[in-house]
Design a protein around this motif. Structure first.
Motif, PDB file in Angstrom:
ATOM      1  N   VAL A  61      -1.091  11.754  -1.889  1.00 34.20           N
ATOM      2  CA  VAL A  61      -2.111  10.982  -1.179  1.00 34.20           C
ATOM      3  C   VAL A  61      -1.486   9.703  -0.618  1.00 34.20           C
ATOM      4  CG1 VAL A  61      -4.307   9.756  -1.378  1.00 34.20           C
ATOM      5  CG2 VAL A  61      -3.928  11.872  -2.687  1.00 34.20           C
ATOM      6  N   LEU A  62      -1.683   9.471   0.678  1.00 34.24           N
ATOM      7  CA  LEU A  62      -1.260   8.218   1.285  1.00 34.24           C
ATOM      8  C   LEU A  62      -2.357   7.181   1.108  1.00 34.24           C
ATOM      9  CD1 LEU A  62       0.280   9.486   4.653  1.00 34.24           C
ATOM     10  CD2 LEU A  62       1.481   8.912   2.536  1.00 34.24           C
ATOM     11  N   GLN A  63      -1.986   6.004   0.642  1.00 34.40           N
ATOM     12  CA  GLN A  63      -2.954   4.944   0.420  1.00 34.40           C
ATOM     13  C   GLN A  63      -3.408   4.347   1.763  1.00 34.40           C
ATOM     14  OE1 GLN A  63      -4.076   4.269  -2.716  1.00 34.40           O
ATOM     15  NE2 GLN A  63      -2.778   6.013  -3.262  1.00 34.40           N
ATOM     16  N   PRO A  64      -4.628   3.825   1.841  1.00 35.03           N
ATOM     17  CA  PRO A  64      -5.107   3.198   3.077  1.00 35.03           C
ATOM     18  C   PRO A  64      -4.223   2.017   3.467  1.00 35.03           C
ATOM     19  CG  PRO A  64      -6.918   3.531   1.530  1.00 35.03           C
ATOM     20  CD  PRO A  64      -5.652   3.819   0.780  1.00 35.03           C
ATOM     21  N   VAL A  65      -4.048   1.855   4.772  1.00 35.89           N
ATOM     22  CA  VAL A  65      -3.275   0.733   5.284  1.00 35.89           C
ATOM     23  C   VAL A  65      -4.080  -0.563   5.141  1.00 35.89           C
ATOM     24  CG1 VAL A  65      -2.181  -0.272   7.320  1.00 35.89           C
ATOM     25  CG2 VAL A  65      -2.025   2.187   6.899  1.00 35.89           C
TER      26      VAL A  65
ATOM     27  N   PHE B  77       0.805  -1.218   0.000  1.00 33.74           N
ATOM     28  CA  PHE B  77       0.000   0.000   0.000  1.00 33.74           C
ATOM     29  C   PHE B  77       0.846   1.279   0.000  1.00 33.74           C
ATOM     30  CE2 PHE B  77       0.151  -1.811   4.311  1.00 33.74           C
ATOM     31  CZ  PHE B  77       0.805  -0.813   5.010  1.00 33.74           C
ATOM     32  N   GLY B  78       2.151   1.145  -0.178  1.00 30.40           N
ATOM     33  CA  GLY B  78       3.014   2.314  -0.270  1.00 30.40           C
ATOM     34  C   GLY B  78       3.736   2.583   1.031  1.00 30.40           C
ATOM     35  N   GLY B  79       4.943   2.049   1.170  1.00 28.15           N
ATOM     36  CA  GLY B  79       5.703   2.266   2.388  1.00 28.15           C
ATOM     37  C   GLY B  79       6.782   1.219   2.575  1.00 28.15           C
ATOM     38  N   PHE B  80       7.549   1.379   3.643  1.00 32.52           N
ATOM     39  CA  PHE B  80       8.589   0.432   4.024  1.00 32.52           C
ATOM     40  C   PHE B  80       8.272  -0.120   5.407  1.00 32.52           C
ATOM     41  CE2 PHE B  80      11.721   3.163   1.441  1.00 32.52           C
ATOM     42  CZ  PHE B  80      11.554   2.377   0.316  1.00 32.52           C
ATOM     43  N   PHE B  81       8.365  -1.441   5.552  1.00 36.10           N
ATOM     44  CA  PHE B  81       8.297  -2.023   6.885  1.00 36.10           C
ATOM     45  C   PHE B  81       9.668  -1.889   7.525  1.00 36.10           C
ATOM     46  CE2 PHE B  81       8.995  -5.611   9.770  1.00 36.10           C
ATOM     47  CZ  PHE B  81       8.009  -5.323  10.703  1.00 36.10           C
ATOM     48  N   CYS B  82       9.699  -1.329   8.724  1.00 36.47           N
ATOM     49  CA  CYS B  82      10.955  -1.064   9.427  1.00 36.47           C
ATOM     50  C   CYS B  82      10.913  -1.653  10.827  1.00 36.47           C
ATOM     51  CB  CYS B  82      11.203   0.441   9.554  1.00 36.47           C
ATOM     52  SG  CYS B  82      11.089   1.369   8.014  1.00 36.47           S
ATOM     53  N   GLU B  83      12.074  -2.071  11.305  1.00 42.00           N
ATOM     54  CA  GLU B  83      12.231  -2.465  12.696  1.00 42.00           C
ATOM     55  C   GLU B  83      13.175  -1.484  13.364  1.00 42.00           C
ATOM     56  OE1 GLU B  83      12.440  -6.754  13.816  1.00 42.00           O
ATOM     57  OE2 GLU B  83      12.777  -7.016  11.666  1.00 42.00           O
ATOM     58  N   VAL B  84      12.826  -1.079  14.570  1.00 39.33           N
ATOM     59  CA  VAL B  84      13.699  -0.228  15.367  1.00 39.33           C
ATOM     60  C   VAL B  84      14.269  -1.110  16.466  1.00 39.33           C
ATOM     61  CG1 VAL B  84      13.888   1.877  16.744  1.00 39.33           C
ATOM     62  CG2 VAL B  84      12.297   1.782  14.821  1.00 39.33           C
ATOM     63  N   ARG B  85      15.506  -1.510  16.295  1.00 34.50           N
ATOM     64  CA  ARG B  85      16.126  -2.463  17.197  1.00 34.50           C
ATOM     65  C   ARG B  85      16.675  -1.755  18.438  1.00 34.50           C
ATOM     66  NH1 ARG B  85      19.340  -5.690  12.367  1.00 34.50           N
ATOM     67  NH2 ARG B  85      17.484  -6.630  11.410  1.00 34.50           N
ATOM     68  N   SER B  86      16.162  -2.147  19.589  1.00 29.67           N
ATOM     69  CA  SER B  86      16.597  -1.593  20.861  1.00 29.67           C
ATOM     70  C   SER B  86      16.352  -2.637  21.938  1.00 29.67           C
ATOM     71  CB  SER B  86      15.849  -0.297  21.173  1.00 29.67           C
ATOM     72  OG  SER B  86      14.457  -0.535  21.236  1.00 29.67           O
ATOM     73  N   ALA B  87      16.622  -2.255  23.187  1.00 32.99           N
ATOM     74  CA  ALA B  87      16.445  -3.205  24.282  1.00 32.99           C
ATOM     75  C   ALA B  87      14.999  -3.666  24.394  1.00 32.99           C
ATOM     76  CB  ALA B  87      16.910  -2.574  25.589  1.00 32.99           C
ATOM     77  N   THR B  88      14.073  -2.758  24.150  1.00 37.95           N
ATOM     78  CA  THR B  88      12.646  -3.092  24.164  1.00 37.95           C
ATOM     79  C   THR B  88      12.007  -2.585  22.879  1.00 37.95           C
ATOM     80  OG1 THR B  88      12.123  -1.029  25.328  1.00 37.95           O
ATOM     81  CG2 THR B  88      12.492  -2.990  26.682  1.00 37.95           C
ATOM     82  N   ALA B  89      10.996  -3.282  22.401  1.00 37.69           N
ATOM     83  CA  ALA B  89      10.313  -2.881  21.174  1.00 37.69           C
ATOM     84  C   ALA B  89       9.577  -1.563  21.393  1.00 37.69           C
ATOM     85  CB  ALA B  89       9.330  -3.962  20.750  1.00 37.69           C
ATOM     86  N   LEU B  90       9.455  -0.775  20.336  1.00 35.29           N
ATOM     87  CA  LEU B  90       8.733   0.489  20.430  1.00 35.29           C
ATOM     88  C   LEU B  90       7.247   0.240  20.658  1.00 35.29           C
ATOM     89  CD1 LEU B  90      10.220   2.856  17.696  1.00 35.29           C
ATOM     90  CD2 LEU B  90      10.857   2.627  20.084  1.00 35.29           C
ATOM     91  N   THR B  91       6.647   1.106  21.452  1.00 38.26           N
ATOM     92  CA  THR B  91       5.204   1.050  21.696  1.00 38.26           C
ATOM     93  C   THR B  91       4.488   1.927  20.672  1.00 38.26           C
ATOM     94  OG1 THR B  91       5.243   2.960  23.174  1.00 38.26           O
ATOM     95  CG2 THR B  91       5.646   0.785  24.158  1.00 38.26           C
ATOM     96  N   PRO B  92       3.173   1.784  20.524  1.00 42.59           N
ATOM     97  CA  PRO B  92       2.423   2.684  19.632  1.00 42.59           C
ATOM     98  C   PRO B  92       2.604   4.156  20.012  1.00 42.59           C
ATOM     99  CG  PRO B  92       1.078   0.787  20.193  1.00 42.59           C
ATOM    100  CD  PRO B  92       2.308   0.695  21.042  1.00 42.59           C
TER     101      PRO B  92
END
Length: 215
Positions: free
Chosen positions: A204-208, A88-103
């Motif tokens: 325009v950003l496409q719907p997720v 739908f237009g975007g990159f899946f990314c991981e932010v690697r740290s001691a704990t996963a990012l929250t919303p």
């Protein structure tokens, strides 16, 4: 008209409404150039916006840099890993740290990126010896870039700088953060999606769409 050495971006700002589709690069003599290019003589240029394939690649690469900078400023211990594109237009990314990012932290990250865009910060570049670049990334623990640069044939590397962060990218960048107006972050465990438009609808950003197995 402008003095010799004026960056091409100044001409673009003068000639085009900044509220239109972002212009991020140009062609001159069939050659792709950045808008930081210093104009030394009369030239003819074809501006490239994000509705062009080359323009969109420059835009998404620069958005990635913006994300990396914002993440480093908010979460200095974290490392951003851009894994793959999503349909739908975007990159899946991981932010690697001691704990996963929250919303909530992903929301903080998006707000910081938007602040950097509003500040219209320049994205500059400098050429450094290859050994210096390798030493820089070794000190940061970025072994993927160290391995990559060890195969480089040229004796120099071009590093890009935004605010207080310097990094290496394979390709051109936008001249400043003001160009990066169209994006959003979407929390998507175990990481996030950096959303951006498709060039067919560049503002325009496409719907997720949820594709858990694919992602």
């Amino acid at each position: 008209e402008a003095p010799v050495g004026t960056p091409l971006d100044a001409f673009v700002r003068s000639a085009y409404d900044d509220n239109s589709v972002p212009i991020v690069a140009a062609l001159t003599d069939c050659k792709l150039i950045e808008l930081t290019y210093p104009v030394e003589r009369d030239i003819e240029v074809i501006p490239l916006a994000i509705d062009d394939s080359d323009g969109m690649r420059i835009y998404t690469r620069s958005l990635t840099f913006l994300l990396i900078v914002a993440a480093q400023q908010l979460f200095p211990e974290a490392q951003v890993c851009v894994d793959h594109s999503v349909t739908f237009g975007g990159f899946f990314c991981e932010v690697r740290s001691a704990t996963a990012l929250t919303p909530e932290q992903v929301g903080q990250l998006q707000r910081r990126m938007q602040e950097l865009v509003v500040q219209d910060l320049p994205i500059s570049k400098r050429r450094v010896p290859l050994d210096e670049a390798i030493a820089l990334f070794e000190a940061r623990g970025q072994q993927d870039k160290v391995r990559l640069l060890r195969y480089r044939k040229k004796e120099y590397v071009t590093l890009y700088r935004l605010d207080d962060v310097e990094d290496y990218f394979h390709g051109y960048m936008v001249p400043s953060t003001r160009c990066l107006r169209y994006f959003a972050l979407e929390y998507y465990a175990p990481g996030l999606v950096l959303r951006f438009p498709r060039r067919e609808q560049p503002t325009v950003l496409q719907p997720v769409v949820d594709y858990p197995k694919l992602v």
